[in-house]
Every structure is written in C-alpha cells, then in structure tokens.
Design a protein around this motif. Structure first.
Motif, mmCIF file in Angstrom:
data_model
loop_
_atom_site.group_PDB
_atom_site.id
_atom_site.type_symbol
_atom_site.label_atom_id
_atom_site.label_comp_id
_atom_site.label_asym_id
_atom_site.label_seq_id
_atom_site.Cartn_x
_atom_site.Cartn_y
_atom_site.Cartn_z
ATOM 1 N N ALA A 197 0.836 -1.196 0.000
ATOM 2 C CA ALA A 197 0.000 0.000 0.000
ATOM 3 C C ALA A 197 0.879 1.257 0.000
ATOM 4 C CB ALA A 197 -0.927 -0.004 1.212
ATOM 5 N N LEU A 198 1.908 1.255 0.827
ATOM 6 C CA LEU A 198 2.832 2.384 0.877
ATOM 7 C C LEU A 198 3.614 2.503 -0.427
ATOM 8 C CD1 LEU A 198 4.226 4.656 2.446
ATOM 9 C CD2 LEU A 198 5.797 2.947 3.368
ATOM 10 N N LEU A 201 4.974 5.321 -5.521
ATOM 11 C CA LEU A 201 5.127 5.367 -6.972
ATOM 12 C C LEU A 201 4.276 6.477 -7.585
ATOM 13 C CD1 LEU A 201 5.206 1.571 -7.917
ATOM 14 C CD2 LEU A 201 7.117 3.183 -7.982
ATOM 15 N N HIS A 202 3.072 6.671 -7.048
ATOM 16 C CA HIS A 202 2.235 7.769 -7.535
ATOM 17 C C HIS A 202 2.907 9.120 -7.288
ATOM 18 C CE1 HIS A 202 -1.499 6.133 -9.073
ATOM 19 N NE2 HIS A 202 -1.582 5.299 -8.055
ATOM 20 N N VAL A 228 6.050 9.832 -7.053
ATOM 21 C CA VAL A 228 7.153 10.006 -8.006
ATOM 22 C C VAL A 228 6.603 10.278 -9.398
ATOM 23 C CG1 VAL A 228 9.098 8.863 -9.142
ATOM 24 C CG2 VAL A 228 8.772 8.611 -6.678
ATOM 25 N N ASN A 229 5.617 9.482 -9.792
ATOM 26 C CA ASN A 229 5.042 9.605 -11.129
ATOM 27 C C ASN A 229 4.424 10.978 -11.360
ATOM 28 O OD1 ASN A 229 4.398 8.229 -13.664
ATOM 29 N ND2 ASN A 229 2.271 8.416 -13.028
ATOM 30 N N ASP A 230 3.794 11.533 -10.317
ATOM 31 C CA ASP A 230 3.123 12.826 -10.436
ATOM 32 C C ASP A 230 4.064 14.005 -10.194
ATOM 33 O OD1 ASP A 230 0.870 11.323 -10.867
ATOM 34 O OD2 ASP A 230 0.022 11.625 -8.868
ATOM 35 N N GLY A 231 5.339 13.709 -9.949
ATOM 36 C CA GLY A 231 6.310 14.779 -9.752
ATOM 37 C C GLY A 231 6.181 15.482 -8.418
ATOM 38 N N VAL A 232 5.525 14.840 -7.447
ATOM 39 C CA VAL A 232 5.350 15.450 -6.128
ATOM 40 C C VAL A 232 6.637 15.381 -5.317
ATOM 41 C CG1 VAL A 232 4.068 15.316 -3.944
ATOM 42 C CG2 VAL A 232 2.884 14.920 -6.119
ATOM 43 N N ALA A 291 -2.428 0.968 -8.299
ATOM 44 C CA ALA A 291 -1.028 1.211 -8.662
ATOM 45 C C ALA A 291 -0.975 2.014 -9.954
ATOM 46 C CB ALA A 291 -0.297 -0.109 -8.832
ATOM 47 N N PRO A 292 0.006 2.904 -10.099
ATOM 48 C CA PRO A 292 0.129 3.655 -11.345
ATOM 49 C C PRO A 292 0.617 2.758 -12.474
ATOM 50 C CG PRO A 292 2.028 4.063 -9.964
ATOM 51 C CD PRO A 292 1.081 3.233 -9.144
#
Length: 314
Positions: free
Chosen positions: A198-199, A204-205, A207-211, A267-268
């Motif tokens: 879950a974490l 991954l989200h 990182v993927n979203d550039g946060v 998951a992304p």
C-alpha cells in the motif's frame, strides 16, 4: 508431530537465493545442521560466501554456542537434502506451478514427522497444498530480508493444514529467536507485505506525479513515520496521536479525513518513464555505493535498532 522431532537439529533449505541463504545463516547461527539443494551453477559457493558475509552481523545479535558455519552441506537432489530434516524450508521463485511441483517432491521424500514451510510472499497456502500427499503438515513461513536479522516470520495455514502443526511451527521459529505471527485467515500477500505494498503504490504515484523524488520519499519515512513505526507500529502510533483519550479521540478528530481523496489505491501504470525515474533516483541516492556496501550499513543499523526495539517495545 512428536517432541523428539522438534529436538532434531537438522533442517533442509530448498532454493538458495537471497531468502534461502538468509534462512541458512539463521539456522546455522542457532546451531542447526543445514542441508541445502539448488540446481544453479555455483549455488554452494555463493551460499557459503553469503553466510560468511552475514556472520559478523549475526554475532552482534547473539548466536547459540553450537553455531557453526561448517554445519552447511549441499545435496545433489531434493530427496537427499530432506532426509532426516525436522523442517524443510522451500524458497524457489514465486511461480505457483513451480512451487507446487517442488513442494510435491519435498512431500514425497520428507520424513513422516517433518514440517514443510514455504517462503512465498504472496501465494496462499491452500493453492500450494494442491499436489501434496500430506497437506496437513504444510504452511507458509514467510520471513523478511535479511532473514538472519529481522525476526518476523508470518505463519499461514491452508484449508488442509493441521492447527497443531502451526502451533509446533510457532514454537520452532521462536526457538530461532524469531517473532512468529500466526495469520488466522489466508489472503494474498499475508499481512506485512500488504501493508508495504500500500505504501509502495502511493510512493510510486508521488514520483510519477512529480510530487517528490525517491530520496525525498525515503527521507519522509526515515525521519518521520518510520521512526515511530519501528517502536509501536501504526495503531499504537495513532493511539498516542489522540492525546489523553488515545485512539477514541484520534478517530473522532481525524476519522473524517479518511474520506478525503488523499491516497490512490490503484497502482500507477509502470511506464518506462516512471521506471527510469525510480531507477535513476535510487542510483543517485546510493551515491556510488554498491549494493554490498549498502547492505553492510543496513545490517549495522538493524543490529542497533533491534536492540532499541527490544528495550522500548511495549
């Protein structure tokens, strides 16, 4: 399962990858004679090197007087490896059919009183029991890397597992200085991996979203939640967050936030771009240090952390 079988000091390890070698090191450190089997070229030399590399860290955590690296031997077949073993620990790759076939061969040749455990991190035991002649003695015994240091082992029985075997397994692994946790209901991923997944999905989200970068996310856990979780885990951590009324106030105060769309349970898409962000982020964070160097530092840290956990855990 009789008491004589439980006092037998021989185990078998089938499959000697990272987890299998971790089991070998822990068994040897608690005085067991270990017979291993792995058909891969160079498996024995690699296992002996891995045990040697781990030995100093194990010494820091304490080992029995009869601990001895020379008690490791390799057998040419599964049949010879499992002979006389009180426990056979299977650690082959995470493919259901492969595990079923290997476990069936183990089951055919294992002594009558032997227990059979699988290190699977995600497959439910009922699925792995399907080809066994004696499914009642089989269970999942899922450890955590590095097995020779981290004490948790999840014990999960399938529909045909004898409850008495699970209780015996709990005693057995406790004698290995482990913290055995019997999971009462089988589910894919068991307990700890489901929490970690879950974490991992949320990370991954981000990182993927550039946060955030991989290092920033690691820092957020290392210097925040991770420190608290190491002592108490998530529930007791939130209990303390509720002040004098503990969890009761915490749920009243922060419960409504659970309805907010903060997290993404799916998951992304693991695109090439996301993979590259994660890979380059980790390599940058490693700062030129090899995996072996990082493992050595990790082991030093875990030895000290385990002492603190034992001192302050409630």
């Amino acid at each position: 399962m009789n008491d004589t079988a439980m006092t037998t000091k021989k185990v078998a390890v089938i499959g000697t990858g990272v987890i299998g070698n971790g089991w070998i090191a822990r068994f040897l450190a608690t005085g067991f004679e270990v017979t291993a089997f792995d058909p891969a070229n160079g498996a024995e030399a690699k296992s002996r090197q891995n045990v040697s590399d781990a030995w100093s860290a194990i010494e820091e955590t304490g080992m029995t007087e009869d601990a001895d690296q020379s008690k490791l031997s390799f057998a040419p077949t599964i049949e010879e490896a499992v002979k006389g073993a009180v426990l056979i620990q299977e650690n082959v790759p995470e493919r259901s059919e492969l595990k079923q076939n290997v476990l069936a061969e183990i089951d055919r040749h294992a002594d009558t009183e032997a227990m059979i455990g699988s290190s699977t991190s995600g497959i439910i035991p009922t699925e792995l029991q399907m080809k066994l002649q004696h499914p009642e003695r089989f269970f999942v015994s899922h450890p955590f890397n590095p097995v020779y240091l981290l004490p948790l082992v999840e014990l999960v029985g399938g529909k045909q597992t004898d409850r008495g075997v699970l209780e015996k397994a709990k005693e057995f692994f406790a004698a290995l200085k482990m913290k055995p946790l019997i999971i009462e209901k089988e589910v894919e991923g068991h307990v700890a991996d489901r929490l970690m997944e879950a974490l991992w999905r949320e990370a991954l989200h981000l990182v993927n979203d550039g946060v955030a970068t991989t290092k920033e996310i690691d820092d957020a856990i290392t210097y925040g939640a991770g420190l608290r979780w190491a002592q108490f885990g998530p529930f007791m951590t939130f209990h303390l967050a509720g002040g004098d009324q503990g969890m009761r106030h915490m749920l009243e105060q922060f419960g409504p936030a659970l309805q907010l769309p903060w997290t993404k349970l799916e998951a992304p898409q693991l695109t090439d771009e996301l993979k590259e962000r994660v890979i380059t982020g980790c390599e940058s964070h490693a700062d030129g240090r090899s995996v072996a160097e990082l493992e050595e530092k990790r082991n030093e840290f875990l030895v000290k952390l385990l002492r603190l956990v034992e001192e302050y855990r409630v």
